[in-house]
Design an enzyme around this catalytic site. Structure first.
Site, PDB file in Angstrom:
ATOM      1  N   LEU A 138      -9.573   5.970  -2.541  1.00 48.52           N
ATOM      2  CA  LEU A 138      -8.693   6.280  -1.235  1.00 48.52           C
ATOM      3  C   LEU A 138      -8.759   8.105  -1.428  1.00 48.52           C
ATOM      4  O   LEU A 138      -8.788   8.434  -0.054  1.00 48.52           O
ATOM      5  CB  LEU A 138      -7.268   5.671  -1.269  1.00 48.52           C
ATOM      6  CG  LEU A 138      -7.468   4.314  -0.843  1.00 48.52           C
ATOM      7  CD1 LEU A 138      -5.842   3.839  -1.248  1.00 48.52           C
ATOM      8  CD2 LEU A 138      -7.299   4.254   0.671  1.00 48.52           C
ATOM      9  N   ASP A 154      -7.835  15.983  -9.377  1.00 49.92           N
ATOM     10  CA  ASP A 154      -7.723  14.805 -10.103  1.00 49.92           C
ATOM     11  C   ASP A 154      -8.063  15.409 -11.629  1.00 49.92           C
ATOM     12  O   ASP A 154      -8.799  16.083 -12.219  1.00 49.92           O
ATOM     13  CB  ASP A 154      -9.079  14.237  -9.729  1.00 49.92           C
ATOM     14  CG  ASP A 154      -9.368  12.664 -10.028  1.00 49.92           C
ATOM     15  OD1 ASP A 154      -8.984  11.762  -9.148  1.00 49.92           O
ATOM     16  OD2 ASP A 154      -9.204  12.219 -11.220  1.00 49.92           O
ATOM     17  N   ASP A 172      -2.462  18.520 -14.289  1.00 48.32           N
ATOM     18  CA  ASP A 172      -1.752  17.158 -14.331  1.00 48.32           C
ATOM     19  C   ASP A 172      -0.341  17.431 -13.310  1.00 48.32           C
ATOM     20  O   ASP A 172       0.405  18.261 -13.707  1.00 48.32           O
ATOM     21  CB  ASP A 172      -1.169  17.102 -15.684  1.00 48.32           C
ATOM     22  CG  ASP A 172      -0.140  15.800 -15.817  1.00 48.32           C
ATOM     23  OD1 ASP A 172       0.104  14.991 -14.771  1.00 48.32           O
ATOM     24  OD2 ASP A 172       0.225  15.402 -17.048  1.00 48.32           O
ATOM     25  N   ILE A 173      -0.510  16.749 -12.290  1.00 52.15           N
ATOM     26  CA  ILE A 173       0.456  17.015 -11.159  1.00 52.15           C
ATOM     27  C   ILE A 173       1.946  16.290 -11.581  1.00 52.15           C
ATOM     28  O   ILE A 173       3.074  16.604 -10.783  1.00 52.15           O
ATOM     29  CB  ILE A 173      -0.095  16.303  -9.803  1.00 52.15           C
ATOM     30  CG1 ILE A 173      -0.576  15.069  -9.780  1.00 52.15           C
ATOM     31  CG2 ILE A 173      -1.087  17.539  -9.222  1.00 52.15           C
ATOM     32  CD1 ILE A 173       0.327  14.060  -9.690  1.00 52.15           C
ATOM     33  N   ASN A 218      -1.349  11.059  -3.602  1.00 51.61           N
ATOM     34  CA  ASN A 218      -2.277   9.858  -3.747  1.00 51.61           C
ATOM     35  C   ASN A 218      -2.452   9.328  -5.123  1.00 51.61           C
ATOM     36  O   ASN A 218      -2.706   8.331  -5.419  1.00 51.61           O
ATOM     37  CB  ASN A 218      -3.625   9.952  -2.986  1.00 51.61           C
ATOM     38  CG  ASN A 218      -4.648   8.996  -3.396  1.00 51.61           C
ATOM     39  OD1 ASN A 218      -4.480   7.998  -2.768  1.00 51.61           O
ATOM     40  ND2 ASN A 218      -5.301   8.964  -4.233  1.00 51.61           N
ATOM     41  N   TYR A 237       4.912  -0.892 -11.345  1.00 53.16           N
ATOM     42  CA  TYR A 237       4.038  -0.314  -9.879  1.00 53.16           C
ATOM     43  C   TYR A 237       4.847  -0.423  -8.843  1.00 53.16           C
ATOM     44  O   TYR A 237       5.002   0.408  -7.918  1.00 53.16           O
ATOM     45  CB  TYR A 237       2.759  -0.974 -10.026  1.00 53.16           C
ATOM     46  CG  TYR A 237       1.979  -0.259  -8.751  1.00 53.16           C
ATOM     47  CD1 TYR A 237       1.117   0.798  -8.766  1.00 53.16           C
ATOM     48  CD2 TYR A 237       1.564  -1.347  -7.663  1.00 53.16           C
ATOM     49  CE1 TYR A 237       0.510   1.120  -7.507  1.00 53.16           C
ATOM     50  CE2 TYR A 237       1.081  -1.060  -6.849  1.00 53.16           C
ATOM     51  CZ  TYR A 237       0.307   0.453  -6.640  1.00 53.16           C
ATOM     52  OH  TYR A 237      -0.494   0.782  -5.767  1.00 53.16           O
ATOM     53  N   LYS A 269       6.445   2.308  -6.482  1.00 51.64           N
ATOM     54  CA  LYS A 269       5.785   2.583  -4.993  1.00 51.64           C
ATOM     55  C   LYS A 269       7.253   2.317  -4.136  1.00 51.64           C
ATOM     56  O   LYS A 269       7.111   2.767  -2.950  1.00 51.64           O
ATOM     57  CB  LYS A 269       4.885   1.500  -4.683  1.00 51.64           C
ATOM     58  CG  LYS A 269       3.511   1.934  -5.377  1.00 51.64           C
ATOM     59  CD  LYS A 269       3.071   3.211  -4.950  1.00 51.64           C
ATOM     60  CE  LYS A 269       1.758   3.436  -5.224  1.00 51.64           C
ATOM     61  NZ  LYS A 269       1.263   4.805  -4.982  1.00 51.64           N
ATOM     62  N   THR A 298     -10.351  -0.310  -4.308  1.00 51.42           N
ATOM     63  CA  THR A 298     -10.400   1.066  -5.362  1.00 51.42           C
ATOM     64  C   THR A 298     -10.282   0.341  -6.787  1.00 51.42           C
ATOM     65  O   THR A 298     -10.288  -0.977  -6.882  1.00 51.42           O
ATOM     66  CB  THR A 298      -9.155   1.909  -5.089  1.00 51.42           C
ATOM     67  OG1 THR A 298      -7.852   1.013  -5.608  1.00 51.42           O
ATOM     68  CG2 THR A 298      -8.791   2.135  -3.639  1.00 51.42           C
TER      69      THR A 298
END
Length: 303
Positions: free
Chosen positions: A19, A38, A73-74, A100, A171, A175, A205
């Site tokens: 995505l 990334d 690394d965000i 994302n 997860y 989310k 994905t």
């Protein structure tokens, strides 16, 4: 292409594949200059040796667009702050942030290790918060300096966050948390010219092609590939553009050719005694209210 993002600079996290890659390419096709983030990790977050961010940058440049790679690394303060710095140093501004990045470590709850819980929370939830925080700090400074931006943030939730998903407790919780973060950010940041919306996409994905193999399978030749990630990106591009003015604090489910506004928790049937209930009375009232309420949609993975 309409050039709906001409003159804008967008950051997309987790944009090396799936995505994120589709979003980066679509934003660039509509005129945006793109920071492609990334970290280059596997499906479970383990380090890999290749550089998917640079490959997407090369794709964008080959098509005539402008892009730079970011491998930080965000989910760290330094990595998230450097997203903003990279955009400003490369292109002189920042207009759109698309959060994302993510990975999976699926287990049934009784088999879910603490480390797997923490890792998924870190990349999805903290990895949304920190880039949002640092981008918002920049835009707030712009607004206070008399340069109110048309800033846009698109966050990425999931049907798992809306309904739950068997085997994905970590997860699903992350989310769901992203939706809460989105609503608060939209309420707090509107005064600075920042709009924040969430998508809950369904697409093929690395995170879905095996878990939901039958649903995600590509069609035969000539059929509409409903699960192609590129189907999600047009809404992301629009939400990331100035054309979406006035749209904030909303959640959109996106799948194939379908876009749905998700309406979230709203009060349903209510009973008010005007005084304290006894446990038996409260139970009787609850059963009556449940009988009058809508049946919840099932958790993913149940029948």
């Amino acid at each position: 292409m309409t050039g709906i993002c001409s003159g804008r600079v967008a950051v997309v996290t987790g944009a090396g594949r799936g995505l994120g890659r589709a979003h980066a390419l679509a934003l660039a096709a509509e005129g945006a200059k793109v920071v492609v983030n990334d970290l280059g990790v596997g499906l479970d977050g383990a380090a890999e040796t290749d550089g998917p961010a640079q490959r997407v940058v090369d794709e964008i440049r080959a098509l005539g667009g402008e892009a730079v790679a970011h491998g930080g690394d965000i989910a760290t303060t330094d990595g998230a702050a450097s997203l903003v710095t990279t955009a400003l140093e490369a292109f002189g501004r920042l207009d759109t942030l698309v959060n994302n990045a993510g990975f999976l470590r699926d287990r049934m709850l009784v088999n879910l290790d603490e480390d797997d819980w923490d890792a998924v929370m870190r990349v999805h939830l903290k990895g949304h918060f920190l880039p949002l925080k640092h981008a918002a700090e920049h835009w707030r400074a712009e607004a206070k300096g008399g340069r109110t931006p048309q800033a846009r943030v698109v966050t990425t939730s999931s049907g798992a966050g809306l309904l739950g998903s068997v085997g994905q407790g970590n997860y699903s919780a992350a989310k769901a948390g992203i939706i809460g973060l989105t609503l608060v950010a939209a309420a707090e940041m509107g005064r600075y010219g920042i709009q924040v919306n969430a998508i809950a996409p369904a697409a093929r994905t690395r995170m879905t092609e095996h878990t939901f193999a039958e649903t995600m399978a590509a069609p035969g030749e000539g059929g509409f590939d409903a699960m192609a990630p590129e189907n999600v990106s047009p809404l992301v591009v629009w939400l990331g553009s100035a054309a979406s003015t006035g749209v904030t604090g909303r959640v959109f489910e996106v799948e194939g050719g379908r876009i749905t506004v998700m309406e979230g928790w709203r009060p349903g049937p209510t009973a008010d005694k005007g005084a304290r209930w006894s446990p038996a009375e409260a139970g009787g009232a609850a059963l009556g209210l449940l009988a009058a309420s809508e049946t919840p949609r099932p958790v993913y993975g149940t029948r």
